[in-house]
Design a protein around this motif. Structure first.
Motif, short mmCIF file in Angstrom:
data_model
loop_
_atom_site.label_atom_id
_atom_site.label_comp_id
_atom_site.label_asym_id
_atom_site.label_seq_id
_atom_site.Cartn_x
_atom_site.Cartn_y
_atom_site.Cartn_z
N MET A 1 24.01 83.22 -26.44
CA MET A 1 23.18 82.05 -26.16
C MET A 1 23.90 81.14 -25.16
SD MET A 1 22.21 79.11 -28.80
CE MET A 1 22.16 80.32 -30.09
N LEU A 2 23.12 80.47 -24.31
CA LEU A 2 23.73 79.57 -23.34
C LEU A 2 24.40 78.42 -24.09
CD1 LEU A 2 20.88 79.46 -20.64
CD2 LEU A 2 22.86 80.98 -20.77
N GLU A 3 25.71 78.28 -23.85
CA GLU A 3 26.55 77.33 -24.58
C GLU A 3 25.96 75.91 -24.57
OE1 GLU A 3 29.55 77.13 -27.01
OE2 GLU A 3 29.09 79.00 -25.96
N GLU A 4 25.45 75.51 -23.38
CA GLU A 4 24.93 74.15 -23.20
C GLU A 4 23.73 73.85 -24.10
OE1 GLU A 4 25.51 76.58 -21.29
OE2 GLU A 4 26.00 76.07 -19.25
N GLU B 1 14.70 81.03 -31.62
CA GLU B 1 13.71 80.38 -30.74
C GLU B 1 13.14 81.38 -29.74
OE1 GLU B 1 16.80 80.28 -30.22
OE2 GLU B 1 17.36 79.76 -28.18
N VAL B 2 13.94 82.36 -29.34
CA VAL B 2 13.42 83.40 -28.45
C VAL B 2 12.44 84.28 -29.22
CG1 VAL B 2 14.02 85.42 -27.03
CG2 VAL B 2 15.40 83.34 -26.88
N ALA B 3 12.77 84.56 -30.49
CA ALA B 3 11.86 85.35 -31.33
C ALA B 3 10.49 84.68 -31.43
CB ALA B 3 12.46 85.52 -32.73
N GLU B 4 10.51 83.36 -31.60
CA GLU B 4 9.24 82.62 -31.70
C GLU B 4 8.44 82.73 -30.41
OE1 GLU B 4 8.11 80.48 -34.51
OE2 GLU B 4 9.45 82.04 -35.25
N TYR B 5 9.15 82.62 -29.29
CA TYR B 5 8.50 82.68 -27.98
C TYR B 5 7.96 84.08 -27.69
CZ TYR B 5 7.84 82.05 -22.98
OH TYR B 5 7.30 81.99 -21.73
N LEU B 6 8.73 85.07 -28.12
CA LEU B 6 8.33 86.47 -27.93
C LEU B 6 7.01 86.76 -28.66
CD1 LEU B 6 9.43 89.15 -26.70
CD2 LEU B 6 10.68 89.50 -28.83
N ILE C 1 12.40 89.77 -20.16
CA ILE C 1 13.79 90.25 -20.09
C ILE C 1 14.69 89.25 -20.80
CG2 ILE C 1 15.63 91.03 -18.55
CD1 ILE C 1 13.34 91.02 -16.30
N ASP C 2 15.38 89.70 -21.85
CA ASP C 2 16.24 88.77 -22.59
C ASP C 2 17.68 88.84 -22.05
OD1 ASP C 2 16.80 86.83 -24.46
OD2 ASP C 2 17.15 88.23 -26.10
N ASN C 3 18.45 87.82 -22.32
CA ASN C 3 19.89 87.76 -21.99
C ASN C 3 20.19 87.88 -20.49
OD1 ASN C 3 19.91 89.97 -24.66
ND2 ASN C 3 20.72 87.92 -24.88
N ILE C 4 19.23 87.49 -19.68
CA ILE C 4 19.40 87.74 -18.24
C ILE C 4 20.45 86.81 -17.61
CG2 ILE C 4 17.52 86.22 -17.44
CD1 ILE C 4 16.73 88.53 -15.49
N MET C 5 20.77 85.69 -18.31
CA MET C 5 21.81 84.81 -17.76
C MET C 5 23.16 84.99 -18.49
SD MET C 5 19.32 81.64 -16.94
CE MET C 5 20.45 80.45 -16.29
N PHE C 6 23.22 86.00 -19.32
CA PHE C 6 24.46 86.49 -19.93
C PHE C 6 25.46 85.38 -20.30
CE2 PHE C 6 28.22 89.63 -19.25
CZ PHE C 6 28.30 89.83 -20.61
N ASP D 1 19.44 83.04 -24.19
CA ASP D 1 20.54 83.50 -23.35
C ASP D 1 20.02 83.72 -21.93
OD1 ASP D 1 23.15 84.25 -22.95
OD2 ASP D 1 22.90 86.28 -23.70
N GLY D 2 18.91 83.03 -21.63
CA GLY D 2 18.26 83.19 -20.34
C GLY D 2 17.19 84.26 -20.43
#
Ligand SMILES: C[S@@+](CC[C@H](N)C(=O)[O-])C[C@H]1O[C@@H](n2cnc3c(N)ncnc32)[C@H](O)[C@@H]1O
Length: 210
Positions: free
Chosen positions: A1-4, A41-46, A157-162, A203-204
């Protein structure tokens, strides 16, 4: 997940009151056994995307234990939809089969194999593709599945910003993956323009409409 975004994510997750026993069980299992699954939150969006797209045929690249697969297969049931999902790790594949059974789903086709080979063997059209496997192969997964995507279909596409490594310092061992993902994002903007969106949450997430 994006740290910020960790604090924002904690807030969102705190608001989601999951009641489904199996989903709670899988979340706990994933936490305890370090199985990477989509963040809450990604699961909800998916689920939301599968639903608003009135999805009838989903392809998932990267099943793991079937967590996101169960969410998507359930979300498309009301449209008589089905899910095809591919996993390279045999232990996880077998766990996923058990979990699909526990979920009482009969609209899932789980494939054991390397998605770089398995997607090419598929001969059907999908209206929703979820890419969530080895990041070094994202462009290949994307190009192969784009060929199978219906007009107006979506690739998620998940995790694209790694973990944010695309725009901040990263451990040297990730140099190749970071370069490949950065080039992939550039390619998506250049080739697909307005039909591509990059969302900086989870995670982007990359979203593509054909
Ligand atoms: C992040 S996990 C998937 C999580 C799952 N989508 C979820 O949210 O519940 C990524 C999975 O992709 C699998 N994987 C990695 N490379 C793969 C490949 N080339 N083909 C198929 N599966 C692959 C891994 O074994 C791992 O289980």
């Amino acid at each position: 997940m994006l740290e910020e975004l960790k604090e924002a994510n904690s807030y969102v997750v705190g608001k989601i009151k999951e009641k489904d026993e199996l989903i709670l069980e899988l979340e706990e299992y994933a936490r305890e056994n370090n199985v990477p699954i989509v963040t809450k939150e990604v699961a909800e969006y998916l689920k939301f995307m599968v639903d608003i797209n009135k999805t009838t045929n989903i392809l998932e690249v990267g099943t793991a234990i079937g967590y996101s697969g169960i969410l998507m297969a359930r979300a498309c049931e009301k449209y008589n939809g089905k899910l095809t999902t591919i996993e390279i790790d045999e232990v996880r594949y077998k766990e996923a089969l058990e979990n699909f059974k526990k979920a009482g789903l009969n609209n899932v086709n789980a494939i054991f194999g390397d998605a770089t080979d398995e997607i090419k063997k598929l001969d059907e059209e999908f209206d929703f593709v979820f890419i969530d496997a080895s990041k070094g192969h994202y462009r290949e997964f994307f190009e192969d599945s784009y060929k199978l995507l219906k007009k107006d279909g979506i690739i998620f596409i998940d995790n694209i910003m790694f973990r944010g490594y695309l725009y901040k310092e990263y451990p040297k061992r990730f140099k190749t993956i970071v370069r490949k993902l950065d080039e992939f994002i550039t390619y998506l903007y250049e080739e697909f323009g307005e039909n591509f969106a990059l969302l900086p949450f989870g995670d982007g997430i990359g979203l593509l409409k054909k």
